[in-house]
Write an enzyme that holds these catalytic residues in place. Structure first.
Site, PDB file in Angstrom:
ATOM      1  N   PHE A 141       0.863  -1.179   0.000  1.00 50.53           N
ATOM      2  CA  PHE A 141       0.000   0.000   0.000  1.00 50.53           C
ATOM      3  C   PHE A 141       0.899   1.228   0.000  1.00 50.53           C
ATOM      4  O   PHE A 141       1.582   1.520   0.983  1.00 50.53           O
ATOM      5  CB  PHE A 141      -0.941   0.059   1.198  1.00 50.53           C
ATOM      6  N   ASP A 226       9.618   2.978   1.666  1.00 49.08           N
ATOM      7  CA  ASP A 226       8.424   3.753   1.998  1.00 49.08           C
ATOM      8  C   ASP A 226       8.200   3.632   3.501  1.00 49.08           C
ATOM      9  O   ASP A 226       7.646   2.658   3.987  1.00 49.08           O
ATOM     10  CB  ASP A 226       7.218   3.209   1.218  1.00 49.08           C
ATOM     11  N   LYS A 255       2.909  11.360   6.820  1.00 46.56           N
ATOM     12  CA  LYS A 255       2.126  11.151   8.033  1.00 46.56           C
ATOM     13  C   LYS A 255       2.695  11.879   9.247  1.00 46.56           C
ATOM     14  O   LYS A 255       2.444  13.045   9.453  1.00 46.56           O
ATOM     15  CB  LYS A 255       1.911   9.665   8.279  1.00 46.56           C
TER      16      LYS A 255
END
Length: 401
Positions: A141, A226, A255
């Site tokens: 994801f 990531d 984030k």
């Protein structure tokens, strides 16, 4: 209808159905606790998918944002501003890298990493134009843009959004043999999550990340990590890659970099990689804006103390010890994760992940499901041991029922 029901009905009447939120309407929040429109308090055990690593309303971050709001919030990248250089310098230092390319969202940062890898492949590695390949892992994801969903194996995320962007090869996560077999002279990068979050907090087998690092160096391929969810303290280290002594060629961050206050993301790498850009070849109006830089600088300063990483490591050890006791009792099939991050596979006979999440919500604990019967636990790193234990007790009570 209650205030909650009215708010949800109004939202559903005027917003597209992209998420499936739990039926709670949050009005205020502080630390690890949120309060809904009815005045009910809930323990946040999700932390905005790690965007809120430092808790809700963190005073240092709010004060930094307020101070910058009084000065200047946006110049666009048409002009310089006085927070930009410090942000890039401090973030590069935190990562042990040389250069930073700031964006806003995680998906933007992943897109930037993809563009960077391709441009590096053409200009530095000498891959023929239009032939660059990037290897990714199944069950990944990385975001929801059309390019990113083109290399997703999640049917819901991918279906009906074609035609899909070519140039990606998907291999099983954790399989070095498959990765080696997929590499060709036109491979420019391997893009991986050091821990797969959306897939259920999947930790790769020991030796996998070092193996990826060795293989990418051997084949002159960029290793892109990531760390949007796994990075910035969540796993007990600044970066999840550190658990295996691995330094990638590029970090993709987001984030928690914005502290749950503003969206901030970045690609961080060497001058040899990010130095390939020339003015006008990439950009973002809001990327690296003064407000974002001010908040992110405070995040970086907090991480430099090491206290949040240590807290995640210590509380994380306790979390996994307690969750491990639930395995094998007929309610929990498996627990995975690192630090204050866990994926808990519930026995399907006890309910779906959604059903367990709703039952926990009724007991004033908020988590979120993924992939059927898995729930994710990722509280803010500032959570107290007492609150963490209370939340775990609610989980035990739900599973007993």
């Amino acid at each position: 209808m209650s205030t909650t029901e009215n708010a949800i009905a109004s939202a559903e009447a005027h917003s597209a159905h992209n998420y499936h939120p739990l039926p709670v309407v949050v009005a205020t929040a502080e630390g690890a606790w949120m309060t809904d429109v009815e005045g009910r308090r809930y323990l946040d055990m999700l932390a905005g998918y790690s965007a809120l690593n430092f808790g809700h309303g963190n005073r240092r971050l709010i004060d930094a944002a307020k101070a910058q709001l009084e000065r200047v919030t946006l110049t666009s990248r048409a002009f310089h501003h006085d927070r930009f250089a410090d942000f890039c310098t401090r973030l590069a230092e935190l990562c042990g890298m040389e250069m930073v390319l700031p964006m806003n969202t995680g998906a933007e940062a992943v897109e930037t990493a993809v563009k960077t890898a391709r441009k590096w492949g053409y200009r530095v590695k000498g891959v023929p134009d239009g032939m660059a390949k990037i290897i990714v892992a199944a069950d990944n994801f990385h975001g929801r843009t059309t390019t990113i969903v083109s290399f997703s194996t999640d049917h819901e995320a991918r279906a009906d959004f074609g035609p899909y962007t070519p140039g990606f090869e998907i291999v099983p996560y954790g399989d070095l043999t498959a990765l080696r077999a997929a590499m060709t002279e036109n491979t420019v990068a391997v893009l991986l999550e050091p821990i797969q979050g959306e897939a259920g907090v999947l930790v790769p087998p020991p030796g996998y990340l070092p193996g990826v690092r060795e293989l990418t160096r051997e084949r002159n391929v960029l290793f892109i990590a990531d760390e949007i969810q796994s990075g910035l303290g969540r796993t007990g280290k600044t970066f999840a890659c550190e658990h295996e002594g691995v330094v990638p060629d590029m970090y993709v961050l987001g984030k928690a970099l914005g502290g749950g206050v503003v969206p901030v993301s970045a690609v961080v790498s060497s001058a040899a990689v990010l130095g390939i850009y020339r003015p006008g070849e990439h950009g973002s109006t809001f990327g690296g804006n003064p407000l974002a830089c001010a908040v992110a600088l405070e995040v970086i300063a907090m991480l430099r103390t090491g206290e949040y990483q240590q807290r995640a490591a210590e509380l994380g050890e306790h979390l996994h010890q307690e969750l491990g006791l639930l395995v094998g009792g007929g309610a929990v099939e498996a627990v995975r994760g690192r630090g204050l991050w866990a994926g808990v596979d519930i026995d399907p006979g006890r309910g779906t992940g959604r059903e367990i999440s709703e039952k926990l919500m009724d007991r004033r604990v908020l988590v979120k499901d993924t992939h059927g019967s898995t729930i994710r636990i990722a509280p803010p790193l500032v959570i107290s041991k007492e609150d963490l234990d209370w939340g775990l007790e609610q989980l035990r009570e739900v599973l007993r029922g």
